[in-house]
Design a protein around this motif. Sequence first.
Motif: not given
Length: 423
Positions: A187-192, A243-245, A250-253, A262-271
Amino acid sequence: MKLSFSYKAALLAAATPLLMAGAQAATVTISCGSVGQDFEFCKKHTEEWAKKTGHQVKLFTIPNSTTDILALFRQMFAAKSTDLDVINVDVVWPGVIKDHLLDLKPYSKGIEKEHFPAIVANNTVDGKLLAMPWFTDAGLMFYRKDLLEKYGIKAPQTWEDMAAAARKIQDGERAAGNADFQGFVFQAKAYEGLTCDAVEWISSYNGGNIVNDKGEITVNNPNAAKALRTAASWIGSIAPQGVLNYAEEEARGVFQNGNAAFMRNWPYAWSLGNGADSKIKGKIGVMPLPKGGEDGKNAATLGGWQLSVSKYSKNPEAAASLVMYMTSPEVQKERAIKGSYNPTIAALYKDKTVLDANPFFGSLYDVFTSAVPRPATATGAKYPEVSAAFWNATHDVLSGKASAEDSLKKLEGKLKQVKRNQW
Ligand code: GLC
C-alpha cells in the motif's frame, strides 16, 4: 472455547430480547464497510440481531479507505447527525472522535474483560469505554509458496532478501511470458494505509515510531531514512509504479490474480485468497514482515476495528445491544472462520475450527500480540494531522520527489508546528 461464568451471564443479558412488555421496536442504523467480505458479514449478523431482539436494522455503506471514512464521520458529527447509531471505529480513532461516542460501560456489564486488555485500554478514554473491540489486525507478508519452491528460494528474513527473491521470481515469470508479473505489492497510496506500511519499515530498521510514548518527535533519524530509501528502491523495480496509488484492495487484486510473488496486507486477504474464485487458492504462505537488515526486527503495525454508539443516536440502548452482539464470541468466531478476521478474544485463538481455517492465527500469534501501535495515544486528537504529514512525506520519497533525508527533516519541522507546546 471455554467462556468464564461472568461472560456467559453478561452475554445472556445482552442477548435477551429487549422487546418485553411495552417496549418499542427501534430502527438502528449501522455503518458497514465494503472491503472484502465486510458488507456480507455486516448484513448477516445485523439481521441475526434484529431477529433475536425484534428491532430493525438499516445498513449505511461507507467508503473503503479509513481516511475517507473518518472524514465522513467527522462531517456527520459536526452536524450532530442522527443518521448513524452504530459506527465502525479504527483503532487509531478513539482519542480523535472521543467527544462523539457514547460510554458503553453501562451496557457492556464487564464483557470487555474477555477481550485483549491492550485494545480495551486503547478504547477507554477518560475512564469511558468508547468502543467495543470487534477485530484486530497486524501487517503480514503473504507469499506464493509454489513460486518460492519453483525458484528454490527460502522464505526471506530481511527486506534485502525479500527484494532479491522478488526480483528473481519476477524476472523468471516475465521471461516465461507473464509480462505483468510483479515481485512485491503493498500500500503506497497517500492515505492511512501508507502510514501503516511505513511504520513497519521504519520500526523494522530500528527507526522508532514517528513520535515516541513521551510525545517526542523521533522520526528524523538515519535508520528511518534508510528504511524509506529501501522502500523507494522497490518502486519501478520489484513493484509497479502503480503501487503509489494502491490501497489494500488494489494490492490484493494483483496478488489474488496470480500476478505477484509477495504482498503486504492484513489477515482478511487470507480467506479471500483461498476462496473458490481465487487463482492462487492453496498456494499462499504467510510470514512475519521481514527485518530491516541483520540488526533489524520483524515489525507489524497494529490495526483493527471497534464498534461504537454515536452520542447523537436516538436509540442508544438498542444501538448498544447491537454492538454487544456484533462483538460477541459467536460473531467473532464466524468472522474468523469464514473471513479470517482476527478475534479480539484470546480464547478464540485456542478454538480448533478457528485455527484450522487460519493456521497462522496460531503460528504467528506473537505477531498479533506484539504489533506496533501507531502513535495515536501520544498525539491524541492531532493524530490524523500527524499521520497525514507522515504519509505525505513518505509518498514524496517513494515517488522520487524528495530524498529520504530532506523529507524527514521537513516532516520533523511540520510535526513541531502541529505539536506546538503539546499534543
Ligand atoms: C486496516 C486496519 C486499520 C488501518 C487501515 C489502513 O483497516 O485495520 O487499522 O488504519 O487498514 O488502511
